[in-house]
Design a protein around this motif. Structure first.
Motif, PDB file in Angstrom:
ATOM      1  N   UNK A 256      23.650 -35.831  56.785  1.00 20.01           N
ATOM      2  CA  UNK A 256      24.700 -34.913  56.336  1.00 20.01           C
ATOM      3  C   UNK A 256      24.110 -33.683  55.688  1.00 20.01           C
ATOM      4  N   UNK A 257      23.086 -33.889  54.841  1.00 24.05           N
ATOM      5  CA  UNK A 257      22.460 -32.735  54.186  1.00 24.05           C
ATOM      6  C   UNK A 257      21.855 -31.816  55.240  1.00 24.05           C
ATOM      7  N   UNK A 258      21.240 -32.409  56.272  1.00 19.14           N
ATOM      8  CA  UNK A 258      20.673 -31.603  57.351  1.00 19.14           C
ATOM      9  C   UNK A 258      21.755 -30.824  58.088  1.00 19.14           C
ATOM     10  N   UNK A 259      22.880 -31.511  58.379  1.00 17.58           N
ATOM     11  CA  UNK A 259      23.995 -30.832  59.053  1.00 17.58           C
ATOM     12  C   UNK A 259      24.545 -29.706  58.196  1.00 17.58           C
ATOM     13  N   UNK A 260      24.614 -29.971  56.890  1.00 17.89           N
ATOM     14  CA  UNK A 260      25.103 -28.938  55.970  1.00 17.89           C
ATOM     15  C   UNK A 260      24.234 -27.698  56.064  1.00 17.89           C
ATOM     16  N   UNK A 261      22.911 -27.898  56.152  1.00 20.77           N
ATOM     17  CA  UNK A 261      22.004 -26.751  56.254  1.00 20.77           C
ATOM     18  C   UNK A 261      22.235 -26.022  57.572  1.00 20.77           C
ATOM     19  N   UNK A 262      22.315 -26.803  58.661  1.00 26.39           N
ATOM     20  CA  UNK A 262      22.449 -26.196  59.986  1.00 26.39           C
ATOM     21  C   UNK A 262      23.755 -25.407  60.115  1.00 26.39           C
ATOM     22  N   UNK A 263      24.834 -25.971  59.547  1.00 26.05           N
ATOM     23  CA  UNK A 263      26.124 -25.291  59.659  1.00 26.05           C
ATOM     24  C   UNK A 263      26.362 -24.324  58.510  1.00 26.05           C
ATOM     25  N   UNK A 264      25.857 -24.693  57.335  1.00 25.65           N
ATOM     26  CA  UNK A 264      26.206 -23.953  56.121  1.00 25.65           C
ATOM     27  C   UNK A 264      25.432 -22.672  55.946  1.00 25.65           C
TER      28      UNK A 264
ATOM     29  N   UNK B 105      25.554 -16.872  55.513  1.00 26.71           N
ATOM     30  CA  UNK B 105      25.084 -15.542  55.919  1.00 26.71           C
ATOM     31  C   UNK B 105      26.276 -14.671  56.305  1.00 26.71           C
ATOM     32  N   UNK B 106      27.192 -15.254  57.075  1.00 20.15           N
ATOM     33  CA  UNK B 106      28.377 -14.494  57.486  1.00 20.15           C
ATOM     34  C   UNK B 106      29.196 -14.087  56.274  1.00 20.15           C
ATOM     35  N   UNK B 107      29.394 -15.040  55.343  1.00 15.05           N
ATOM     36  CA  UNK B 107      30.191 -14.738  54.148  1.00 15.05           C
ATOM     37  C   UNK B 107      29.503 -13.688  53.282  1.00 15.05           C
ATOM     38  N   UNK B 108      28.178 -13.823  53.129  1.00 17.30           N
ATOM     39  CA  UNK B 108      27.455 -12.879  52.273  1.00 17.30           C
ATOM     40  C   UNK B 108      27.476 -11.483  52.879  1.00 17.30           C
ATOM     41  N   UNK B 109      27.568 -11.410  54.206  1.00 17.80           N
ATOM     42  CA  UNK B 109      27.613 -10.113  54.862  1.00 17.80           C
ATOM     43  C   UNK B 109      29.026  -9.607  55.051  1.00 17.80           C
ATOM     44  N   UNK B 110      29.972 -10.294  54.391  1.00 20.41           N
ATOM     45  CA  UNK B 110      31.383  -9.984  54.630  1.00 20.41           C
ATOM     46  C   UNK B 110      31.889  -8.855  53.748  1.00 20.41           C
TER      47      UNK B 110
END
Lengths: 240, 271, 264
Positions: B65-73, B78-83
């Motif tokens: 789950x932590x790995x998936x969180x990294x891959x998706x999160x 990045x998208x949110x920070x560039x929003x």
């Protein structure tokens, strides 16, 4: 590469507008001077491709880099332009060597070749012993010199130096100035040196452009400006 | 550097009391758990056949789950920070949506996951009818539930770290010929790495302790979906001592993993 | 899970017992089945009750409160075992109604009951399937079909213990996909169509209305669950607690039976 620059730069940032013409001959060094907030860094950002023009045009060696009317905008990463920033000059997570190699790799060199070339460039500049060091362990002067090598490594046509001596102690400045002069002498392209210190202009530049309030108030060889400053702002800037 | 050397950095005295109460609230229950733990029976409880499979399942699913969180999160952050260029309402809405699982009771989160991925769910029904795939009651469901609750921790942590990355470094990279991807991979991401690591650790910890969404969405089958928190909760029904023992195992394992990971990551960043 | 005696009942429970004895006595003294004979009733009590009582008890409470203006009965419904564990750990609860005598026993063993528990109802298991029986479940034998999605209660809770009992009575090698922490969780999974079948109480099937269908089976006759109720020792309102117990014992029958419970 030669670096003949012909730019008319109009950029608007909030209430502040810059409207300046800037020319550099190939191999020439232009000092862009002015008080804080005169618009010097905005001009550098426009030349580097970090701030698109609202109007005007940037021509480098006859190639259009930015022309809003013709809808041409070459992004920063594809311009033959180098930039040495006043702050955040180096990537803090990379060694001096990898900082220099960064721009060589984006130019298409493989990792090994890029590091080899970077090591040689540092060596030639007398900075070989810094290769493995992280930026946090370098002095201001060392940082500025590594940053300069990093930009020159890509052999740009135009080099932008944004207050390269500002972060350095007063005692270290003459030495750094000499080091930069050495590098620039060996550099085939043209350079724009942003500074508010006339000693930098004296040592490094062959022409001076003075900006104030976003506009060019005077341009020409330093001696001419000194002999006949256009206004008190220019006169005060050129006092040594 | 000793504390005497930097008096300006000393915390105001008025903060000490609430800080101490905070520590008491955080540590007190754990201390009580450790004092009341049936240490003598611990070996037999551990060997009882419930705990070890649940522990293995918990560690495995929490790591995935932590790995998936990294891959998706990370991309999401990045998208949110560039929003910044987005209209304010859209930005606020996007951030609110991402943080929803933080305020949602986990059981409700589990129901929501059922409504989406269950056998009669929006996506689950076509999956089941078309391919015979069912997600609830599988280990995959455990991982999905844990990722659901852990993702906000990672996204918020990474977004904060990305905002802390000096824009001038990205400008420098661009001028050095780096395109958007190279800037992200070789400058932005390495500089935000401590934030990514911290976010991943938090997501892992949250996944390890996940109960409500897991029991609702994934159920409880030993060695398949019965994680350590679920086992602890069930044990509470019949054998509170065993529940305490399982909780102690959970606490010790979590502490061990978090301390170890932290150490390793911090070293990796400093080196 | 081993079945060792619980270690949790400790000194605190003993203290509670000492404090609660006097109250318990007075509560017992007022245990008259005629509520009108206790005019002094006021205030509120907290009743912890098995999840399966969460339809009937609120109805009874409305009636009780109308008869005794100024009183309030507050409920906390949950898995009997969880509730019992909370009570044993000192939760401020006045009355406990469990879904098994065994669970009530843990509260008695901790000496938290003010009087002997009274059985108010009985319940039996029934197979619950989603509306339309999409899994084509016909009887308990289907619980051994690995291809079907089956949920039951964990054996640590009464409905799960009862489920194990009927499986062994029917000699069925059940293959559940999940052991849920309480009967509500089982019902939720059947109700939402995630499970083909689950084992719940008859009352749960009644309460779920037309969202689930019940399938009775023979083995459930021999695994009947008792619902005992008792006032607890450290009640701050022992007379009201006992009055509520008496009311449920004397007058709860019709409502309980309407909800599907069997008479005690």
């Amino acid at each position: 590469m030669s670096g003949a620059l012909d730019a008319r730069i109009r950029v608007r940032r909030g209430d502040f507008a810059v409207d300046a013409e800037l020319r550099a001959e190939q191999g020439g060094v232009v000092a862009l001077m002015g008080r804080n907030g005169a618009g010097k860094s905005t001009v550098a950002a426009a030349l580097a491709g970090l701030a698109p023009l609202a109007a005007g045009r940037i021509l480098l060696d006859g190639v259009v880099l930015d022309d809003p009317e013709a809808d041409v905008l070459v992004p920063a990463e594809r311009r033959p332009v180098g930039l040495v920033q006043q702050q955040a000059a180096l990537f803090p997570h990379l060694s001096a060597l990898d900082n220099v190699a960064f721009g060589l790799r984006t130019a298409g060199l493989r990792r090994g070749a890029a590091r080899q070339r970077a090591a040689r460039l540092l060596q030639e500049a007398g900075l070989g012993e810094l290769a493995a060091r992280r930026p946090a362990t370098l002095s201001g002067g060392q940082t500025a010199r590594v940053a300069l090598i990093r930009s020159l490594a890509r052999e740009p046509a135009l080099l932008l130096l944004d207050e390269p001596l500002a972060a350095v102690d007063a005692e270290a400045r003459p030495l750094l100035r000499t080091a930069i002069a050495d590098r620039l002498r060996a550099f085939a392209g043209s350079a724009v040196l942003i500074t508010h210190d006339v000693r930098d202009a004296e040592a490094l530049a062959d022409r001076v452009v003075v900006l104030d309030g976003g506009r060019v108030v005077q341009a020409g060889p330093l001696a001419d400006l000194r002999a006949a400053p256009a206004d008190p702002v220019v006169a005060r800037l050129l006092q040594a | 550097m000793s504390r005497r050397a930097d008096p300006a950095a000393r915390a105001p005295r008025a903060l000490l009391l609430p800080a101490a109460l905070g520590v008491l609230l955080l540590i007190g229950p754990l201390v009580a758990l450790l004092i009341r733990a049936p240490w003598g029976d611990l070996p037999s409880i551990l060997a009882g056949g419930t705990v070890l499979p649940a522990l293995g399942l918990s560690l495995g699913t929490a790591a995935i789950s932590a790995g998936l969180c990294v891959v998706l999160g990370v991309p999401l952050a990045v998208v949110l920070a560039g929003a910044d260029g987005w209209p304010a309402p859209a930005r606020r809405l996007a951030r609110a949506l991402v943080t929803t699982p933080l305020v949602l009771p986990p059981v409700v989160g589990g129901i929501a996951l059922l409504l989406l991925l269950g056998r009669v769910g929006l996506i689950g029904e076509p999956l089941y009818r078309g391919f015979g795939v069912t997600i609830p009651f599988t280990t995959a469901a455990v991982v999905i539930a844990q990722t659901f609750v852990g993702l906000p921790f990672l996204v918020l942590g990474v977004e904060g770290a990305l905002r802390g990355v000096d824009a001038r470094q990205q400008a420098a990279a661009a001028v050095l010929g780096a395109g958007a991807w190279t800037r992200f991979a070789r400058v932005t991401l390495p500089l935000a790495a401590p934030g990514v690591a911290a976010g991943a650790v938090l997501a892992f910890a949250r996944a390890l302790g996940e109960f409500g969404a897991t029991i609702t969405f994934a159920g409880s089958l030993p060695a398949a979906t019965q994680t350590l928190p679920v086992a602890a909760y069930l044990a509470l029904n019949s054998d509170p001592a065993a529940a305490i023992a399982i909780s102690v195992v959970l606490v010790l394992v979590s502490l061990g993993v978090l301390v170890a990971l932290r150490d390793r990551w911090l070293r990796g960043i400093a080196g | 899970m081993s079945r060792r005696p619980s270690l949790v009942p400790v000194a605190a429970a003993t203290l509670v017992l000492l404090a609660g004895c006097a109250q318990g006595g007075s509560g017992a003294a007022s245990s008259s089945p005629t509520p009108s004979a206790s005019p002094s009733l006021s205030g509120s009590i907290t009743v912890d009750a098995a999840a399966s009582l969460n339809e009937v008890f609120p109805e009874l409470a409305t009636e009780f409160q109308q008869r005794h203006p100024g009183t309030r009965v507050v409920f906390s419904f949950g898995g009997s075992s969880t509730l019992a564990a909370q009570i044993v750990s000192g939760a401020p609860v006045d009355v406990f109604a469990a879904a098994s005598t065994k669970t009530m026993r843990t509260v008695q063993d901790a000496q938290r009951t003010a009087a002997d528990p009274v059985v108010i109802a009985r319940n039996r298991l029934e197979i619950a399937v989603p509306k339309g029986d999409p899994g084509k479940v016909t009887g308990l034998a289907d619980f051994a079909d690995a291809a079907k999605t089956i949920v039951v209660c964990d054996e640590t809770v009464p409905c799960g213990a009862a489920a194990q009992q009927v499986f062994s009575l029917g000699k069925i090698a059940a293959k559940p996909d999940s052991y849920e922490p309480d009967v509500t969780a089982v019902l939720t999974k059947v109700r939402t169509g995630e499970a083909d079948a689950g084992l719940v109480y008859v009352t749960d099937v009644v309460a779920a209305g037309d969202q689930v269908q019940g399938i009775p089976f023979a083995e459930s006759d021999r695994a009947i669950t008792d619902y005992p109720i008792a006032a607890l020792t450290d009640s701050k309102n022992a007379s009201l607690a006992q009055a509520w117990v008496d009311f449920v014992v004397a007058e709860g029958g019709p409502d309980l039976e309407a909800a599907g419970f069997l008479a005690p």
